[in-house]
Design an enzyme around this catalytic site. Structure first.
Site, PDB file in Angstrom:
ATOM      1  N   LYS A 126      30.787  36.002  35.017  1.00  0.00           N
ATOM      2  CA  LYS A 126      31.075  37.419  35.287  1.00  0.00           C
ATOM      3  C   LYS A 126      32.572  37.702  35.126  1.00  0.00           C
ATOM      4  O   LYS A 126      32.958  38.673  34.478  1.00  0.00           O
ATOM      5  CB  LYS A 126      30.594  37.764  36.702  1.00  0.00           C
ATOM      6  CG  LYS A 126      30.757  39.227  37.071  1.00  0.00           C
ATOM      7  CD  LYS A 126      29.655  39.686  38.019  1.00  0.00           C
ATOM      8  CE  LYS A 126      29.875  39.239  39.444  1.00  0.00           C
ATOM      9  NZ  LYS A 126      30.886  40.040  40.137  1.00  0.00           N
ATOM     10  N   SER A 127      33.410  36.848  35.703  1.00  0.00           N
ATOM     11  CA  SER A 127      34.861  37.088  35.631  1.00  0.00           C
ATOM     12  C   SER A 127      35.334  37.087  34.179  1.00  0.00           C
ATOM     13  O   SER A 127      36.126  37.941  33.768  1.00  0.00           O
ATOM     14  CB  SER A 127      35.615  35.991  36.387  1.00  0.00           C
ATOM     15  OG  SER A 127      35.367  36.101  37.755  1.00  0.00           O
TER      16      SER A 127
ATOM     17  N   ARG B 158      36.735  40.390  31.696  1.00  0.00           N
ATOM     18  CA  ARG B 158      38.062  40.312  31.064  1.00  0.00           C
ATOM     19  C   ARG B 158      37.975  40.387  29.548  1.00  0.00           C
ATOM     20  O   ARG B 158      38.809  41.005  28.894  1.00  0.00           O
ATOM     21  CB  ARG B 158      38.762  39.021  31.506  1.00  0.00           C
ATOM     22  CG  ARG B 158      39.225  39.079  32.974  1.00  0.00           C
ATOM     23  CD  ARG B 158      39.419  37.681  33.521  1.00  0.00           C
ATOM     24  NE  ARG B 158      40.082  37.632  34.809  1.00  0.00           N
ATOM     25  CZ  ARG B 158      39.492  37.832  35.986  1.00  0.00           C
ATOM     26  NH1 ARG B 158      38.207  38.131  36.037  1.00  0.00           N
ATOM     27  NH2 ARG B 158      40.178  37.742  37.116  1.00  0.00           N
TER      28      ARG B 158
ATOM     29  N   GLY C 223      34.031  45.277  42.342  1.00  0.00           N
ATOM     30  CA  GLY C 223      35.427  45.200  42.780  1.00  0.00           C
ATOM     31  C   GLY C 223      36.344  44.712  41.667  1.00  0.00           C
ATOM     32  O   GLY C 223      37.474  45.188  41.515  1.00  0.00           O
TER      33      GLY C 223
ATOM     34  N   ARG D 133      35.893  48.982  50.120  1.00  0.00           N
ATOM     35  CA  ARG D 133      36.692  47.774  49.863  1.00  0.00           C
ATOM     36  C   ARG D 133      38.184  48.099  49.753  1.00  0.00           C
ATOM     37  O   ARG D 133      38.570  49.142  49.226  1.00  0.00           O
ATOM     38  CB  ARG D 133      36.149  47.059  48.622  1.00  0.00           C
ATOM     39  CG  ARG D 133      34.711  46.632  48.919  1.00  0.00           C
ATOM     40  CD  ARG D 133      34.139  45.720  47.922  1.00  0.00           C
ATOM     41  NE  ARG D 133      34.829  44.447  47.859  1.00  0.00           N
ATOM     42  CZ  ARG D 133      34.601  43.552  46.913  1.00  0.00           C
ATOM     43  NH1 ARG D 133      33.723  43.808  45.973  1.00  0.00           N
ATOM     44  NH2 ARG D 133      35.253  42.413  46.908  1.00  0.00           N
TER      45      ARG D 133
ATOM     46  N   SER E 203      44.726  36.019  45.467  1.00  0.00           N
ATOM     47  CA  SER E 203      43.668  36.823  44.836  1.00  0.00           C
ATOM     48  C   SER E 203      43.866  36.918  43.327  1.00  0.00           C
ATOM     49  O   SER E 203      44.890  37.422  42.849  1.00  0.00           O
ATOM     50  CB  SER E 203      43.659  38.235  45.434  1.00  0.00           C
ATOM     51  OG  SER E 203      42.925  39.104  44.594  1.00  0.00           O
TER      52      SER E 203
ATOM     53  N   GLN F 283      42.120  38.825  41.461  1.00  0.00           N
ATOM     54  CA  GLN F 283      41.994  40.233  41.068  1.00  0.00           C
ATOM     55  C   GLN F 283      43.345  40.926  41.147  1.00  0.00           C
ATOM     56  O   GLN F 283      43.717  41.696  40.265  1.00  0.00           O
ATOM     57  CB  GLN F 283      40.975  40.946  41.963  1.00  0.00           C
ATOM     58  CG  GLN F 283      39.560  40.455  41.720  1.00  0.00           C
ATOM     59  CD  GLN F 283      38.525  41.171  42.560  1.00  0.00           C
ATOM     60  OE1 GLN F 283      38.865  41.958  43.448  1.00  0.00           O
ATOM     61  NE2 GLN F 283      37.266  40.906  42.289  1.00  0.00           N
TER      62      GLN F 283
ATOM     63  N   ASP G  87      33.597  32.634  45.943  1.00  0.00           N
ATOM     64  CA  ASP G  87      32.302  33.337  45.864  1.00  0.00           C
ATOM     65  C   ASP G  87      31.131  32.437  46.244  1.00  0.00           C
ATOM     66  O   ASP G  87      29.990  32.910  46.313  1.00  0.00           O
ATOM     67  CB  ASP G  87      32.091  33.878  44.446  1.00  0.00           C
ATOM     68  CG  ASP G  87      33.050  35.024  44.149  1.00  0.00           C
ATOM     69  OD1 ASP G  87      33.532  35.662  45.099  1.00  0.00           O
ATOM     70  OD2 ASP G  87      33.318  35.268  42.954  1.00  0.00           O
TER      71      ASP G  87
ATOM     72  N   LYS H 276      34.438  41.052  51.128  1.00  0.00           N
ATOM     73  CA  LYS H 276      33.715  40.958  49.847  1.00  0.00           C
ATOM     74  C   LYS H 276      32.645  42.057  49.811  1.00  0.00           C
ATOM     75  O   LYS H 276      32.741  43.019  50.557  1.00  0.00           O
ATOM     76  CB  LYS H 276      33.128  39.553  49.694  1.00  0.00           C
ATOM     77  CG  LYS H 276      34.209  38.475  49.545  1.00  0.00           C
ATOM     78  CD  LYS H 276      34.946  38.635  48.238  1.00  0.00           C
ATOM     79  CE  LYS H 276      36.064  37.639  48.068  1.00  0.00           C
ATOM     80  NZ  LYS H 276      36.918  37.957  46.913  1.00  0.00           N
TER      81      LYS H 276
HETATM   82  C1  S3P Z   1      37.308  37.613  40.887  1.00  0.00           C
HETATM   83  C2  S3P Z   1      38.135  37.149  41.868  1.00  0.00           C
HETATM   84  C3  S3P Z   1      37.705  36.905  43.254  1.00  0.00           C
HETATM   85  C4  S3P Z   1      36.185  36.845  43.365  1.00  0.00           C
HETATM   86  C5  S3P Z   1      35.521  37.939  42.604  1.00  0.00           C
HETATM   87  C6  S3P Z   1      35.871  37.853  41.129  1.00  0.00           C
HETATM   88  C7  S3P Z   1      37.852  37.860  39.552  1.00  0.00           C
HETATM   89  O1  S3P Z   1      38.168  37.969  44.067  1.00  0.00           O
HETATM   90  O2  S3P Z   1      35.798  36.886  44.717  1.00  0.00           O
HETATM   91  O3  S3P Z   1      34.112  37.861  42.738  1.00  0.00           O
HETATM   92  O4  S3P Z   1      37.076  37.979  38.579  1.00  0.00           O
HETATM   93  O5  S3P Z   1      39.085  37.930  39.441  1.00  0.00           O
HETATM   94  P1  S3P Z   1      39.650  37.926  44.749  1.00  0.00           P
HETATM   95  O6  S3P Z   1      40.607  37.869  43.662  1.00  0.00           O
HETATM   96  O7  S3P Z   1      39.742  39.216  45.520  1.00  0.00           O
HETATM   97  O8  S3P Z   1      39.638  36.731  45.626  1.00  0.00           O
END
Ligand code: S3P
Length: 439
Positions: free
Chosen positions: A22-23, A27, A95, A123, A168, A170, A316, A343
């Site tokens: 997913k991440s 991107r 998020g 959030r 983080s 993100q 996660d 989360k």
């Molecule tokens: C993610 C980073 C994580 C993770 C989220 C996906 C990302 O969050 O929990 O499901 O794709 O960068 P945080 O950066 O807030 O820890």
């Protein structure tokens, strides 16, 4: 209202490939949309969260289609080629989309509003809006720092050195992506390592990123070049089946083509410390990301202590790790994980409530949980609309004394649309029911 009904017992067997990471998928879509030329993605996750990212870019004039081989094709418009959307962008439950796009939108010539579902609207966003404001962005948030976000266009961003207070990915990614639109150099210092897909992909798309120890920098004014990307299977989705095979007798499973980026493999390290039998085969690298096939066999797990530095590397996977802890001999103690409370749900409280309902001694702490391994009873669990909570309790049923019913499961589609069919395929006795609520 979607429900899972899961009967106990069975053995976990088979060879499967879980959906794309997913991440990485988010991107690649973002960078592909902003690149020059065409980006072709194999193995892209097509779940509600990543579809939200694609829909947002489509709404800003980026042509995105699927070809006959199932690849996602993005006709990139360049870093300055997005068009103003005609309506607020609806980001659903994601998020990652909202926080990363906040960085990208801060650099545009037009204003954008981003909203989402009930969970996303709760959030915290000041973690990104504060540093973006320091860069010169103008962003309106709700009084308590939550979405909707209104990001005003035509601001001149300046590079910053940002000492990130929370670990983080993100936040780091948001600031680096905004940095592409800023004057000068933008640097993020991370308190401990977090997933580094943004940095790896930026390099893959031809944008120079420099890392020195825990400081990651890039300069504004560069360009992205469209690429052909193969997205590995998501280790966060694989984790449910890794734990399923660990906790179930006479089980053996092979998970193919899984991303094993060292900033994501905390779940494997933690389970191995608990005594899991996990082996990695056929290790290779594709598009700058390490990948392997993962074989997991039944094992007798024991409780361990998990400390703060390990948290971002398995952030996660804690809901499913808590199920592993409930099936382990002895006590598991997690500390330094207060981030779990913000989360898709409060994952410390919701998991503790669910485990207690099933007869497990699970004591929530401000920054973690203490779980004593024990016997899992049957019961009804409320997942609070959190995909990873729903899937975790489905796996717990393998070791339960009776059926577990899990309520509010529709959001499993945000990350893992074919979870139920893959679970059935490897031997889990799960069915999905949809209750139609009439007035
Ligand atoms: C993610 C980073 C994580 C993770 C989220 C996906 C990302 O969050 O929990 O499901 O794709 O960068 P945080 O950066 O807030 O820890």
């Amino acid at each position: 209202m979607q429900k899972f009904i899961v009967k106990p017992g069975g053995e976990i067997r088979g060879t499967i490939r879980v959906p794309g990471d997913k991440s990485i998928s988010h991107r690649v879509v973002m960078l592909g949309a902003l690149a020059k030329g065409i980006t072709q993605i194999s193995g892209c996750l097509e779940a509600e969260d990543t579809l939200s990212t694609m829909a947002a870019f489509k709404a800003m004039g980026v042509p995105i289609e699927k070809n006959s081989q199932g690849q996602i094709i993005i006709h990139g418009v360049g870093l300055h080629g997005l068009q103003p959307p005609t309506e607020p962008l609806y980001i659903g439950n994601s998020g990652t989309t909202m926080r990363l796009m906040a960085g990208l939108m801060a650099g545009q010539k037009f204003s954008v509003e981003m909203g989402g579902d009930e969970s996303l609207l709760q959030r915290p966003m000041t973690r990104v809006t504060k540093p973006l404001t320091t860069m010169g962005a103008k962003i309106l948030v709700a009084d308590n720092g939550t979405p909707p976000l209104i990001i005003l266009g035509k601001q001149n961003l300046q590079g910053i050195d940002y000492d990130m207070p929370i670990a983080s990915a993100q936040v780091k990614s948001c600031i680096l992506l905004a940095g592409m639109y800023a004057d000068g150099k933008t640097c993020v210092i991370e308190p401990s390592p977090t997933r580094d897909h943004t940095e790896r992909l930026l390099l893959g798309f031809g944008y120079l990123v420099n890392r020195e120890e825990n400081k990651i920098c890039l300069k504004g004014g560069g360009q992205l070049q469209g690429q052909s990307i193969d997205v590995p299977a998501d280790i966060s989705s694989a984790a449910f089946f890794i734990v399923a095979a660990c906790i179930t007798k006479n089980s053996e499973i092979l998970l193919e083509h899984v991303g094993i980026n060292p900033t994501r493999t905390g779940v494997i390290d933690i389970l191995q410390r608990m005594g899991a039998n996990i082996e990695l085969y056929n290790q290779r690298e594709i598009n700058g990301e390490p990948i392997a096939d993962i074989r997991v066999r039944s094992s007798n797990l024991h409780g361990i202590n998990i400390s703060k530095e390990q948290v971002p590397l398995a952030i996660d996977e804690f809901p499913i790790l808590f199920i592993a802890a409930a099936c382990a001999e002895g006590e598991t103690v997690l500390t330094g994980a207060e981030e779990l409370r913000v989360k898709e749900s409060d994952r410390i409280q919701v998991m503790a409530d669910g485990l207690q309902k099933l007869g497990i001694d699970a004591v929530p702490q401000a920054d973690g949980i203490i779980i004593q391994g024990g016997k899992i009873r049957s019961g009804v669990i409320n997942s609070h609309g959190d995909h990873r909570i729903a899937m975790s309790f489905a796996i717990a049923a393998l070791r339960a004394s009776g059926t577990i019913n899990i309520e509010d499961c529709a959001n499993v589609a945000t990350s893992f649309p074919n979870f139920v069919s893959l679970a059935q395929h490897v031997g889990i006795k799960i069915i999905k029911t949809t209750v139609v609520l009439t007035k």
